[in-house]
Design a protein around this motif. Structure first.
Motif, mmCIF file in Angstrom:
data_model
loop_
_atom_site.group_PDB
_atom_site.id
_atom_site.type_symbol
_atom_site.label_atom_id
_atom_site.label_comp_id
_atom_site.label_asym_id
_atom_site.label_seq_id
_atom_site.Cartn_x
_atom_site.Cartn_y
_atom_site.Cartn_z
ATOM 1 N N VAL A 12 38.428 -9.947 53.476
ATOM 2 C CA VAL A 12 39.874 -9.255 52.765
ATOM 3 C C VAL A 12 39.506 -7.869 52.554
ATOM 4 O O VAL A 12 40.371 -7.052 52.979
ATOM 5 C CB VAL A 12 40.295 -10.065 51.543
ATOM 6 C CG1 VAL A 12 41.449 -9.335 50.900
ATOM 7 C CG2 VAL A 12 40.612 -11.549 51.936
ATOM 8 N N ALA A 13 38.724 -7.651 51.815
ATOM 9 C CA ALA A 13 38.439 -6.291 51.649
ATOM 10 C C ALA A 13 38.193 -5.204 52.943
ATOM 11 O O ALA A 13 38.815 -4.262 53.064
ATOM 12 C CB ALA A 13 37.024 -5.993 50.853
ATOM 13 N N GLU A 16 41.500 -4.811 54.817
ATOM 14 C CA GLU A 16 42.299 -3.931 54.182
ATOM 15 C C GLU A 16 41.922 -2.403 54.628
ATOM 16 O O GLU A 16 42.903 -1.588 54.710
ATOM 17 C CB GLU A 16 42.531 -4.200 52.680
ATOM 18 C CG GLU A 16 43.148 -5.491 52.106
ATOM 19 C CD GLU A 16 43.035 -5.698 50.725
ATOM 20 O OE1 GLU A 16 42.257 -4.841 49.958
ATOM 21 O OE2 GLU A 16 43.768 -6.686 50.153
ATOM 22 N N GLN A 19 43.029 -1.715 58.091
ATOM 23 C CA GLN A 19 44.548 -1.561 58.007
ATOM 24 C C GLN A 19 44.806 -0.138 57.566
ATOM 25 O O GLN A 19 45.376 0.790 58.309
ATOM 26 C CB GLN A 19 45.435 -2.496 57.228
ATOM 27 C CG GLN A 19 45.495 -3.858 57.791
ATOM 28 C CD GLN A 19 46.309 -4.784 56.838
ATOM 29 O OE1 GLN A 19 46.051 -4.959 55.591
ATOM 30 N NE2 GLN A 19 47.176 -5.717 57.544
ATOM 31 N N GLU A 20 44.284 0.366 56.598
ATOM 32 C CA GLU A 20 44.281 1.437 56.145
ATOM 33 C C GLU A 20 43.791 2.774 57.112
ATOM 34 O O GLU A 20 44.527 3.704 57.384
ATOM 35 C CB GLU A 20 43.481 1.957 54.910
ATOM 36 C CG GLU A 20 43.986 1.354 53.608
ATOM 37 C CD GLU A 20 43.084 1.604 52.364
ATOM 38 O OE1 GLU A 20 42.141 2.440 52.633
ATOM 39 O OE2 GLU A 20 43.170 0.814 51.495
ATOM 40 N N VAL A 24 41.822 -2.360 62.829
ATOM 41 C CA VAL A 24 41.836 -3.676 62.364
ATOM 42 C C VAL A 24 41.088 -4.478 63.695
ATOM 43 O O VAL A 24 40.218 -5.155 63.239
ATOM 44 C CB VAL A 24 43.072 -4.291 62.116
ATOM 45 C CG1 VAL A 24 43.075 -5.975 61.929
ATOM 46 C CG2 VAL A 24 43.688 -3.720 60.775
ATOM 47 N N TYR A 97 37.450 -12.860 58.916
ATOM 48 C CA TYR A 97 38.222 -11.509 59.191
ATOM 49 C C TYR A 97 39.196 -11.839 60.468
ATOM 50 O O TYR A 97 40.210 -11.567 60.489
ATOM 51 C CB TYR A 97 37.188 -10.411 59.542
ATOM 52 C CG TYR A 97 37.781 -9.272 59.781
ATOM 53 C CD1 TYR A 97 37.891 -8.221 58.740
ATOM 54 C CD2 TYR A 97 38.306 -8.828 60.968
ATOM 55 C CE1 TYR A 97 38.384 -7.048 59.263
ATOM 56 C CE2 TYR A 97 38.946 -7.543 61.405
ATOM 57 C CZ TYR A 97 39.178 -6.679 60.149
ATOM 58 O OH TYR A 97 39.825 -5.367 60.530
ATOM 59 N N ASN A 101 43.384 -11.401 60.793
ATOM 60 C CA ASN A 101 43.870 -10.815 62.007
ATOM 61 C C ASN A 101 44.736 -11.619 62.605
ATOM 62 O O ASN A 101 45.874 -11.109 63.334
ATOM 63 C CB ASN A 101 42.613 -9.983 62.472
ATOM 64 C CG ASN A 101 43.084 -8.665 63.684
ATOM 65 O OD1 ASN A 101 44.534 -8.284 63.412
ATOM 66 N ND2 ASN A 101 42.505 -8.551 64.530
#
Length: 181
Positions: A12-13, A16, A19-20, A24, A97, A101
């Motif tokens: 999850v980390a 994220e 995504q930033e 991804v 992961y 996605n």
């Protein structure tokens, strides 16, 4: 905490962060590469597990193996997992992961059981038919040959099963006859 839970937290980390950074898909392919290297090179895992080998040497081995082959963020993550003695969760991290996605993309993994191997066209047709039934935009098909099915297919997506196999139909007919219907 279980390895799956830890892998999920890291996934999850990392997701994220991906995504930033708009990375991804890159992170997913990098994690898959690391997972494949670990799976195909058991010697690497044996060396990383050696209790007498200093962490600096283990980090150097990891650096030579991955630093220029994966995104820096992914490399830092696996390096940190090595420091914490949790590098063994990397296969689960890669899987978690990918699931994150795929969920965002509306993709699900489907196991399709058939009596004979399916062609690419058949897999595509199955994906088109069953994706809307499970509320997804697309399906990734894993074909598993099971000669006991006799014919037809059995599709499993998550916890949903669609049994259109001849064996399934015969089993349902038998149960109906035994129940007196």
């Amino acid at each position: 905490m279980s390895n799956k839970a830890v892998a999920n937290r890291y996934a999850v980390a990392l997701f994220e962060l991906g995504q930033e950074k708009g990375q991804v898909d890159q992170f997913e392919s990098d994690l898959e590469l690391v997972r494949e290297v670990f799976n195909e090179t058991p010697e690497l895992l044996k060396v990383l597990r050696l209790p007498g080998l200093p962490l600096e040497q283990k980090q150097e081995l990891l650096t030579r193996s991955f630093e220029n082959n994966v995104h820096q963020t992914v490399f830092k993550t696996i390096s940190r997992l090595l420091e914490l003695g949790r590098f063994m969760i990397i296969p689960e991290l890669a899987q978690e992961y990918k699931q994150l996605n795929d969920e965002i993309k509306g993709i699900a993994e489907a196991n399709v059981y058939s009596a004979k191997p399916l062609s690419d066209d058949e897999k595509q047709q199955i994906a088109v038919v069953f994706a809307p039934k499970v509320g997804k935009r697309a399906l990734e098909i894993n074909n598993i040959v099971n000669k006991e099915l006799l014919g037809g297919i059995k599709v499993r997506v998550g916890d949903r099963v669609f049994d259109g196999s001849v064996k399934g139909q015969l089993d349902r007919l038998e149960k109906g006859l035994l129940a007196g219907n």
